[in-house]
Structure formats: structure tokens, C-alpha cells
Design a protein around this motif. Sequence first.
Motif, short mmCIF file in Angstrom:
data_model
loop_
_atom_site.label_atom_id
_atom_site.label_comp_id
_atom_site.label_asym_id
_atom_site.label_seq_id
_atom_site.Cartn_x
_atom_site.Cartn_y
_atom_site.Cartn_z
N LYS A 188 0.82 -1.21 0.00
CA LYS A 188 0.00 0.00 0.00
C LYS A 188 0.86 1.27 0.00
CE LYS A 188 -3.98 2.09 2.31
NZ LYS A 188 -4.97 1.98 3.42
N ILE A 189 1.96 1.26 0.78
CA ILE A 189 2.85 2.42 0.85
C ILE A 189 3.48 2.70 -0.52
CG2 ILE A 189 4.98 3.33 1.87
CD1 ILE A 189 4.28 1.57 4.36
N LYS A 190 3.91 1.64 -1.20
CA LYS A 190 4.52 1.81 -2.53
C LYS A 190 3.53 2.44 -3.50
CE LYS A 190 7.80 -2.05 -2.30
NZ LYS A 190 8.15 -3.39 -2.85
N ILE A 191 2.28 1.99 -3.46
CA ILE A 191 1.27 2.53 -4.39
C ILE A 191 0.95 3.98 -4.05
CG2 ILE A 191 -1.10 2.28 -5.21
CD1 ILE A 191 -0.81 -0.75 -4.65
N LEU A 192 0.88 4.31 -2.75
CA LEU A 192 0.63 5.70 -2.34
C LEU A 192 1.74 6.62 -2.83
CD1 LEU A 192 -0.67 5.12 1.31
CD2 LEU A 192 -1.97 6.18 -0.56
N ASN A 193 2.99 6.18 -2.72
CA ASN A 193 4.12 6.99 -3.23
C ASN A 193 4.03 7.17 -4.74
OD1 ASN A 193 5.45 7.58 -0.82
ND2 ASN A 193 6.65 5.70 -0.85
N ASP A 194 3.67 6.09 -5.45
CA ASP A 194 3.54 6.19 -6.92
C ASP A 194 2.43 7.17 -7.30
OD1 ASP A 194 5.57 4.41 -7.30
OD2 ASP A 194 4.26 2.67 -7.59
N LEU A 195 1.31 7.11 -6.56
CA LEU A 195 0.20 8.04 -6.83
C LEU A 195 0.62 9.48 -6.59
CD1 LEU A 195 -2.89 6.16 -5.34
CD2 LEU A 195 -2.74 7.11 -7.65
N SER A 196 1.33 9.72 -5.49
CA SER A 196 1.81 11.08 -5.19
C SER A 196 2.71 11.60 -6.31
CB SER A 196 2.57 11.08 -3.86
OG SER A 196 3.13 12.35 -3.60
N TRP A 197 3.58 10.73 -6.80
CA TRP A 197 4.52 11.13 -7.86
C TRP A 197 3.78 11.44 -9.17
CZ3 TRP A 197 9.56 12.30 -8.22
CH2 TRP A 197 10.12 12.34 -9.49
N GLU A 198 2.84 10.56 -9.56
CA GLU A 198 2.15 10.72 -10.84
C GLU A 198 1.25 11.95 -10.86
OE1 GLU A 198 2.47 9.16 -13.62
OE2 GLU A 198 3.83 7.57 -12.97
N ILE A 199 0.62 12.27 -9.73
CA ILE A 199 -0.38 13.35 -9.71
C ILE A 199 0.23 14.70 -9.36
CG2 ILE A 199 -1.16 13.35 -7.27
CD1 ILE A 199 -4.03 13.08 -8.40
N ALA A 200 1.51 14.71 -8.94
CA ALA A 200 2.15 15.94 -8.45
C ALA A 200 2.09 17.11 -9.43
CB ALA A 200 3.60 15.66 -8.06
N PRO A 201 2.32 16.93 -10.75
CA PRO A 201 2.34 18.10 -11.64
C PRO A 201 1.00 18.83 -11.74
CG PRO A 201 3.41 16.21 -12.68
CD PRO A 201 2.72 15.70 -11.46
N THR A 202 -0.11 18.10 -11.51
CA THR A 202 -1.43 18.73 -11.77
C THR A 202 -2.27 18.95 -10.52
OG1 THR A 202 -2.33 16.53 -12.22
CG2 THR A 202 -1.56 17.81 -14.11
N ASP A 203 -2.04 18.17 -9.45
CA ASP A 203 -2.89 18.27 -8.26
C ASP A 203 -2.02 18.26 -7.01
OD1 ASP A 203 -4.76 18.06 -6.23
OD2 ASP A 203 -5.99 16.55 -7.26
N TYR A 204 -1.66 19.45 -6.56
CA TYR A 204 -0.73 19.59 -5.42
C TYR A 204 -1.32 18.98 -4.15
CZ TYR A 204 1.84 21.90 -1.64
OH TYR A 204 2.56 22.18 -0.49
N ASP A 205 -2.55 19.34 -3.80
CA ASP A 205 -3.14 18.90 -2.54
C ASP A 205 -3.25 17.37 -2.46
OD1 ASP A 205 -3.40 21.49 -1.62
OD2 ASP A 205 -5.40 21.75 -2.49
N SER A 206 -3.69 16.74 -3.55
CA SER A 206 -3.82 15.28 -3.55
C SER A 206 -2.46 14.61 -3.46
CB SER A 206 -4.56 14.81 -4.81
OG SER A 206 -5.87 15.31 -4.83
N SER A 207 -1.48 15.16 -4.16
CA SER A 207 -0.14 14.61 -4.12
C SER A 207 0.43 14.64 -2.70
CB SER A 207 0.79 15.40 -5.06
OG SER A 207 2.10 14.91 -4.99
N ILE A 208 0.24 15.76 -2.00
CA ILE A 208 0.71 15.89 -0.62
C ILE A 208 -0.02 14.90 0.29
CG2 ILE A 208 0.74 17.42 1.39
CD1 ILE A 208 2.87 18.15 -0.59
N ALA A 209 -1.33 14.76 0.08
CA ALA A 209 -2.13 13.86 0.92
C ALA A 209 -1.67 12.40 0.77
CB ALA A 209 -3.62 13.99 0.57
N PHE A 210 -1.44 11.96 -0.47
CA PHE A 210 -0.97 10.58 -0.70
C PHE A 210 0.39 10.35 -0.04
CE2 PHE A 210 -3.72 10.58 -4.69
CZ PHE A 210 -4.66 9.72 -4.14
N ALA A 211 1.31 11.31 -0.20
CA ALA A 211 2.66 11.15 0.37
C ALA A 211 2.63 11.14 1.89
CB ALA A 211 3.57 12.28 -0.14
#
Length: 631
Positions: free
Chosen positions: A43-66
Motif C-alpha cells: 500500500k505504501i509503494k502505491i501511495l508513493n507512486d500516486l503522489s509522484w504521478e499526480i504531483a504536476p497537476t494536483d498539489y493537494d492530492s499529491s501531498i495527501a498521498f505522500a
Amino acid sequence: MKKRLLLTYCILFTLFTLSDGYAQEVIDSLKKELAKSKTDEEKIKILNDLSWEIAPTDYDSSIAFAEEALSMAEKKYPKLEAEAYTCLGSANDFHGKYDLAIANYQKSYDKYQSINEEIGMAKVYLNIGASYYYRGVYAKALENYLEAAKIQEKIKDEKTLAKTFNNIGLIYRTKNNSQKALEYFSKSLKIKKLLNDKKGVCYTYSNIGIIHQNQKHCDSALWYANASYNLSLELQSSYDIGTSLSNIGEAYYCLNDLKNAKKFFLDAEKVLIKNTDENTLAFCYKGLGNVFEKENNLQEALKYYNQSIFHAKATERNELLSDLYHSVYEIEEKLQHPEKALKNYILYSQMKDSVFSIESNRNLNELEIVYETDKKQKLIEEKEAEQKRLYNYIIALGFVLLIVISSIYIVNKQRRKLASQKKILETLVDEKNTLLKETHHRVKNNFQIVSSLLYLQSESLQNKAAIEAIREAQNRVRSMILIHQRLYNRDEIVGINAKEYITDLVNDLTEYQATKIKNLQTVINVDNLVFNIDTITPIGLIVNELVTNVIKHAFDESFTTPEIKVDLHKQEEELILTVSDNGKGLVKEPNPDSFGIKLIHSLSKKLKGKVTFTSENGTTVTIIMKRFTLV
């Protein structure tokens, strides 16, 4: 023609849609995997991947996942914890929050270091370097890139080393060292081609194109920009497409093809706004400003320059802001808006000092020396290890041979040490001289700003006495500007040649103030002496006051051969300054309460000087000085 143009736009629109759709597919797929994940580690690995992929377009979601990944990984999975901190840093990086980015990168580095994860440590150095680079702090950027390179070369991490070389090239490009920049870009490109890293090749093509752009090799710049663009289309990356379109616009501008330049800049704008790429958008708007300025559409140029300034401020691109303030200053001057022009010139000067400071250049040189020295030391240590193994095989040959070899080694090492110390001392002397010259340059610029402010003030006054007082102040400032201009432009950075300086000063005064005195002659007899700044400054101000008084009071229309003489010579331990004229002479003793007379006496006192006034066939002022310093 219209059909072809429409087809081109349709292709671009489809590509952008595909790229954005592809990114969303990846995010959706990761969210499904997250819902199915069974273990905390997965689960941690997937959360990090999600944070990385969404970072350029959605700051708040990227921070929340990380942050969710971080809370789960803390104290259990140190490597995944370090990666979560890296994701937090990247999210802040993408959106211009560089201080937060660096703070999180540092936590990531500490965690990687605690588990001796060298690949992760090197990547963190690379990320910190990029954050400093985008803020214009090039010394710190290079420091981190060089640390990354040392680790990557040690562990043979070729892929990341290629990125590091590319980033070092970016620093040298920004510092206008094209040769060094091309050297590192070429190293990077060679590795990326061997690894078949198309995205990396795309970036490096773009960077090499910008070098050719800066060197006005316009055809080469266009070739590399198109090569980067074609790869970005193949990769279906809207971010890279936007950057490439902007670079093609720059290349056409270089070729003076304003129509195509404008078209590609506007195409780039549409893509970059959609991607919220403020950094590249700032350069795109600057390019549009350049096009409209060249078309003499100054109002439209101002609009785009100001938009560029807005985005450059958001990403703290200090070097770009310096260029933009200068461009706005020039346009406001053409539009005859003196107050706006002066405001932007001051902003330009401040920003230029920030970007091109001597401290920054000094740190760059020092850090490169440290890197090269470490690399050489590493080679020396490897050779020493080989020699020690060889000594073990041949020790039977006897201690005599061992002593001879050891002696040769010690002598060579001492020579290298002495040569290295000599090089460091030479570098320090050069840096000190450069620092002194830059200091005089800045002092001169500050005096010029003061002079400009005095001029603007005089233009708004009606009172003749006030105008005259301000112009006298301008003359005094001009005499000091001449001093610092000479110190900056000459090799003698600590001394001023009195003969050259006084000649220029007197000529400057007579040229601009004595326009109403016909047939005025100046006779200047000054010894070829070089004084330090503490001596020449008061002498220059005294000469300025005396010559100005002669021009104002000594002559009227009845004098057909007016003449001003200035003499300065050294006699034993005394310095004698004489300023005389063949004018009307003194009607009465000089007024001791006038500002000019007070200034002359005050400056003379500083040099332990005695002032005498005589009136015979004109006026003669003699000052005998006992405190002065020759260089």
C-alpha cells in the motif's frame, strides 16, 4: 493551406488528449491497485507512486498521498519512508515551493543515509540541486550536483549520472559558459543514447538547442528544437511538447521569422497553460514580448513582458526577472515614462546584482576545484593500492628498492601538493581582484542612480537657485563616478593616475558648464602620480569646486583669451595643488560661510592641507598638503 493548418491543430489536440488520458489511466489503475492491496508495504509503494504521478497537476492530492504513505512507513520501512519524503519534496518543487521541497529532500537524504542507500542519496542530491537551480542559487545547485555525480560514478549509476551531467550543463549555460555547457550536455547525451532513454534525449536536444540559440547559431537551434519536438510527439508528453514549441518559436525569432515565431509561441502558450507549467510559460511570454517589441508594438510587448514577470516571480527565476525588468525599462523609456523607466532600471540593477554576484562565481570555481581534486585523489588512492599489492610480490628483491620507490612517491606527492597550493593561491588573488573591481562597478552604478535622481528632481523645480544647487551636487557626484569608473575599467584596481583623472575631470567640467565662455583654454600640468582612493577622492572634489567657481565667476564677455590652469606636483614630502585663472580676480575675501568654501577647507584638512587665496592678474588658489598616499 487552411486545410493543412487545421490538420496540424487536430493532430496536436489529439496528442495532448492522448497524453493527459494516458496519465489519468495510470492514476486510475494505481487507485484500483490500492483498493486491492493486502500488505502495508504494498500500500505504501502505491501511495508513493500516486503522489509522484499526480504531483504536476494536483498539489493537494499529491501531498495527501505522500503524507499517508509517510505515516504508515515511519519506523517500519525506512526506504519507503525516504521515498515518501522525496514525493513531498517533488510535489512542492513542481509548484514553486522550493524551501518546503528542500526541507523534505533533506529528511529523505538523512533516512537514505541511515540505511546506506547510495542510489537514493544521489537522487536526493540531484533533486536539491534542481530546487536551488530554479531559484538562481547556482553555487548551491552545483554543490549538490557534484555530490550526486561522485556517488553515481562510484556505484556506476549511468542513467542518473546522465541527468546529473545534463543539470551541470544547465548551470554553465546560465552562467554563459557555452563551452563547458556543451561538454556536459554531450556527456549526458552519449549515455542517454546508449541507454535508449528517449525522454532524456528529448530534454538534452532541447538544452543543446538553447546553447545554439544563445550563440545565434539559429539554424542549429531550430534543428535541435525540432528534434526535441518530434521525440516529444512520439512520447505523447504534453509537457515536453509545450517546451519544444516554445523553443521552436525562439529559433524562428533568432532567424527573424516573426510570423512563425509568434505562431509557435502562441501554440506553446495553449499547452503550457493547460499543464500549469509556470516556468516555461514565463519564457514563452518573454518570447512573445520580444516578437511584439521587434514589430514596434510596444503596448502589446509590455503586456507579455508583465505576464512573464508574474510567472517568473512565482517560480523565483531571478536571472529571467533581470532580463525582463531591463526590457520593460527600455520600452518605458521609449514611451517617455521616466518614473516607470527608472523604477524598472533600479529593479533590473538589484536583480542583476543578486544573480551575477561575485560570491556566486567564487563558490562555483571553488566547488569545481573540490570536485576535480576529489576525483584526482581517488585516482591517486587507487594507484597507491595497486602499488602496495605490487610491493608484496617484489618484497623479496630487497628493502633498498622499496626505499627508493617510497622516496620517489613522497617527492612526487609533495610536488603535487605544492602545485595545488600555488593554483589555489593564484585563484584566491584573482577572486580578490575581481571582487574589488565588482565593488567599484556597483559603487559607480549607485552614484549614477543618485545622479539620475538629482536630474529628475531638477527637472521639476522652478527656483533657479535650487536648480543650480542640485547641478552642483551632480558635478560632485560625477567627480566620484569618474574615480570608480577608472578603478573598474583599469587593471590598477587600488589606485588612480592623478594626471589622467584630473585631465578628464577638468575637460568634463569645461565641456558641460563653460559653454557660454568663448575661447576658453585649459592648461593642465599634473605629475604622473598614482594615489589611493582616500587621497584622490578629496583632491577630485577640491578641483571640482575650484574649477566650477572659476567658470561661474571669473570671466565675463570682455575677456577674449580666458584661461584656467591646474597644477599638481610633489615637492619633497609635500603635495602642492594650484588652480588659477586670468579673470577678474577676487573683489573681496571668499565668504567663509559658503558651502563650497567650507567643503574646500574640510577636504583640505583631511589631507593636512593649508589653503591660500591670492588675487593678481586673476585668482590663484594654492593648497599645500602633507597627508597623502602614493600607490
